[in-house]
Enzyme design. Structure first.
Site, PDB file in Angstrom:
ATOM      1  N   HIS A  21       0.837  -1.208   0.000  1.00 42.06           N
ATOM      2  CA  HIS A  21       0.000   0.000   0.000  1.00 42.06           C
ATOM      3  C   HIS A  21       0.868   1.252   0.000  1.00 42.06           C
ATOM      4  O   HIS A  21       0.615   2.203  -0.738  1.00 42.06           O
ATOM      5  CB  HIS A  21      -0.902   0.033   1.249  1.00 42.06           C
ATOM      6  N   LYS A  45     -16.227  -7.836   6.272  1.00 43.75           N
ATOM      7  CA  LYS A  45     -14.957  -8.233   6.879  1.00 43.75           C
ATOM      8  C   LYS A  45     -14.952  -7.763   8.322  1.00 43.75           C
ATOM      9  O   LYS A  45     -15.179  -6.584   8.585  1.00 43.75           O
ATOM     10  CB  LYS A  45     -13.790  -7.537   6.164  1.00 43.75           C
ATOM     11  N   SER A 132      -2.877  -8.097   3.035  1.00 45.68           N
ATOM     12  CA  SER A 132      -3.284  -7.835   4.429  1.00 45.68           C
ATOM     13  C   SER A 132      -3.887  -9.075   5.089  1.00 45.68           C
ATOM     14  O   SER A 132      -3.727  -9.263   6.297  1.00 45.68           O
ATOM     15  CB  SER A 132      -4.301  -6.687   4.487  1.00 45.68           C
TER      16      SER A 132
END
Ligand code: ADP
Length: 160
Positions: A21, A45, A132
């Protein structure tokens, strides 16, 4: 004619914000006058880090850079883009499955809000496998994730 300042939103869950990122943001700084990292709430999520923790971590990381802003939002990403006056939405691509997924989102967004142009940046090869979800799995079992995160993210503070 005065050129309009170019603002991009970089939306994501950033749970947590990785080297991949960071690299996308740093490389995109040459294209835009301002990048707003938008931490979106994602109902599907359940997050590892709270919204406040993610906001603080990313804000601290870019504290010295006045072209980067970090915000949390709980609305459709295109509505967030419109609210903050962004003309671009920035996304990173790692794999062909990222591409297929991103293509459908971008095309739907384009129909809903044609003024916002989606812009894609390919990941650097060394970041292609950083993700992630995997970082969270390693964290759950107490593993060391420092090689996948920006050196200036002090994750210890947020882990019990
Ligand atoms: P989302 O839940 O929206 O996929 P993520 O936080 O996983 O949010 O990712 C945000 C954006 O960053 C997405 O465009 C994603 O493709 C991109 N991205 C994630 N990991 C990397 C990486 N290692 N290299 C480049 N881009 C990445």
């Amino acid at each position: 004619m005065k050129e309009m300042s170019k603002t991009a939103v970089f939306p994501g869950s950033f749970d947590p914000f990785t080297l991949g990122h960071e690299s996308i943001v740093l490389r995109a700084l040459g294209l835009f006058d301002k990048i707003i990292i938008g931490i979106g709430s994602n109902n599907n999520k359940s997050s590892f880090f709270t919204a406040e923790q993610r906001l603080e971590m990313i804000q601290n990381l870019f504290a010295g850079n006045d072209k980067v802003e970090v915000q949390y939002y709980e609305e459709l990403t295109i509505k967030f883009c419109r609210r903050v006056g962004a003309q671009f939405m920035l996304r990173g691509l790692r794999t062909s499955s990222d591409f297929e997924y991103e293509k459908s989102i971008a095309q739907v967004n384009q129909v809903m809000l044609p003024e916002v142009e989606s812009v894609f940046m390919l990941t650097l090869p060394e970041h292609a496998s950083i993700n992630s979800t995997v970082v969270r799995d390693v964290l759950r079992y107490g593993g060391d994730v420092s090689k996948f995160l920006p050196a200036n993210i002090k994750i210890e503070k947020y882990i019990k």
